[in-house]
Scaffold this active site. Sequence first.
Site, PDB file in Angstrom:
ATOM      1  N   HIS A  15       0.852  -1.187   0.000  1.00 19.48           N
ATOM      2  CA  HIS A  15       0.000   0.000   0.000  1.00 19.48           C
ATOM      3  C   HIS A  15       0.891   1.243   0.000  1.00 19.48           C
ATOM      4  O   HIS A  15       2.084   1.144  -0.286  1.00 19.48           O
ATOM      5  CB  HIS A  15      -0.976  -0.032   1.187  1.00 19.48           C
ATOM      6  CG  HIS A  15      -0.290  -0.075   2.516  1.00 19.48           C
ATOM      7  ND1 HIS A  15       0.053   1.060   3.205  1.00 19.48           N
ATOM      8  CD2 HIS A  15       0.138  -1.113   3.276  1.00 19.48           C
ATOM      9  CE1 HIS A  15       0.661   0.727   4.341  1.00 19.48           C
ATOM     10  NE2 HIS A  15       0.729  -0.598   4.401  1.00 19.48           N
ATOM     11  N   ALA A  16       0.349   2.394   0.313  1.00 21.28           N
ATOM     12  CA  ALA A  16       1.057   3.671   0.150  1.00 21.28           C
ATOM     13  C   ALA A  16       2.400   3.745   0.876  1.00 21.28           C
ATOM     14  O   ALA A  16       3.407   4.131   0.277  1.00 21.28           O
ATOM     15  CB  ALA A  16       0.162   4.823   0.591  1.00 21.28           C
TER      16      ALA A  16
END
Length: 88
Positions: A15-16
């Site tokens: 994810h980010a």
Amino acid sequence: MEKREFNIIAETGIHARPATLLVQAASKFNSDINLEYKGKSVNLKSIMGVMSLGVGQGADVTISAEGADEADAIAAITDTMKKEGLAE
């Protein structure tokens, strides 16, 4: 060309936050570095490219690097993946 395969073990996948760490690690090198997942390859120096793959837990990905510092690049990315608990 150097290649390394990883199995993503992080519960949230890439994810980010981990994507940012991988992009930062890759950006330190001059080699062309790519992340391959489900037949699609993106530049590992591009946060948007990495995020667009939607790599989840249990995914098998391949990191490839080509250039003068390819071995160092693969080693640094491997260290980042393991240190952050992303892959094995």
